[in-house]
Design an enzyme around this catalytic site. Structure first.
Site, PDB file in Angstrom:
ATOM      1  CE  LYS A  50      66.897  23.436   2.042  1.00 31.11           C
ATOM      2  NZ  LYS A  50      67.205  24.917   2.514  1.00 31.11           N
TER       3      LYS A  50
HETATM    4  C1  E4P Z   1      68.319  25.308   5.645  1.00 26.51           C
HETATM    5  O1  E4P Z   1      68.545  24.257   4.742  1.00 26.51           O
HETATM    6  C2  E4P Z   1      67.119  25.598   6.101  1.00 26.51           C
HETATM    7  O2  E4P Z   1      66.238  26.297   5.246  1.00 26.51           O
HETATM    8  C3  E4P Z   1      67.527  26.761   7.423  1.00 26.51           C
HETATM    9  O3  E4P Z   1      68.401  25.931   8.015  1.00 26.51           O
HETATM   10  C4  E4P Z   1      66.196  26.957   8.073  1.00 26.51           C
HETATM   11  O4  E4P Z   1      66.984  28.021   8.960  1.00 26.51           O
HETATM   12  P1  E4P Z   1      65.738  28.761   9.978  1.00 26.51           P
HETATM   13  O5  E4P Z   1      64.930  28.111  10.822  1.00 26.51           O
HETATM   14  O6  E4P Z   1      66.829  29.507  10.953  1.00 26.51           O
HETATM   15  O7  E4P Z   1      65.215  29.737   9.130  1.00 26.51           O
END
Ligand code: E4P
Length: 218
Positions: A87
């Site tokens: 990622k």
């Molecule tokens: C996943 O890939 C993201 O990092 C995550 O969904 C972020 O979610 P949030 O905005 O609830 O922290």
């Protein structure tokens, strides 16, 4: 649409996996910190534990923000397990790193995407997934689902293979809207996935079926 669970909590990942509908997991540094996982080696061990629970893609995020650092970290993460997807944040060095990883056959998830232009760059670099953050846009009175729709349309129009992974999903209604928008994947809290099951007519209907059965069968 595929379901990923958006957590680093092993119990929740096991529960989602046991439901039989889980296609993968996304994590981020905040979610890892929430589980109290400290240090590079502990993070790596935790990613492997997740990969051993779920047969599907598991996103593990790089901490470095420069190209060389992202490449070094990403290669180490990808070597941990065949299910790891690296990622990478949607910044200039991140796009360059995604291009590099694509050339090496390492799968990537371009994260922190808030505009169609960012999604275009991620796809051109060959990202496996692009993660528009639905909830965080909604938080600032913008329209997260509209962004998902725009990216889906753009990728279809140009024939990009990058999958649209709707992230920052907060509610069950968001999941329904992602289905309607044509997202390839939604990564969600377990509670939002379980919310899909809720319908009062199911509960009323089941109670009636059981009552009628017992009337005859005792
Ligand atoms: C996943 O890939 C993201 O990092 C995550 O969904 C972020 O979610 P949030 O905005 O609830 O922290």
């Amino acid at each position: 649409m595929k379901f990923f669970v958006d957590t680093a909590n092993l119990a929740q990942i096991r529960e989602a996996n046991d439901m039989g509908v889980l296609d993968g997991v996304t994590t981020n540094p905040s979610l890892m910190a929430k589980e109290g996982i400290k240090g590079v080696e502990n993070c790596k061990k935790h990613y492997v534990e997740i990969c051993n629970i779920v047969e599907g893609d598991v996103s593990a995020e790089v901490i470095a923000t420069d190209f060389e650092g992202m490449v070094r970290e990403g290669e180490e993460l990808a070597a941990l397990h065949r299910n790891i997807v690296v990622k990478v944040p949607c910044i200039a060095d991140g796009i360059k790193a995604i291009k590099y990883f694509t050339g090496k056959g390492i799968r990537t998830n371009c994260t922190l995407v808030f505009s169609p232009g960012q999604a275009l760059l991620a796809a051109k670099a060959g990202a496996t997934y692009v993660s528009p953050f639905v909830g965080r846009l909604d938080d600032v009175a913008s329209d997260g689902i509209e962004l998902v729709e725009k990216i889906v349309d753009m990728y279809r129009y140009y024939g990009f293979q990058t999958q649209v992974l709707a992230a920052s999903i907060r509610t069950t209604q968001h999941i329904i809207q992602c289905i309607e928008a044509g997202a390839d994947v939604a990564t969600c809290p377990l509670s939002a996935i379980k919310g899909l099951l809720n319908h009062p007519l199911t509960d009323i209907g089941l109670a009636k079926f059981l009552e009628d059965y017992r009337k005859v069968n005792g």
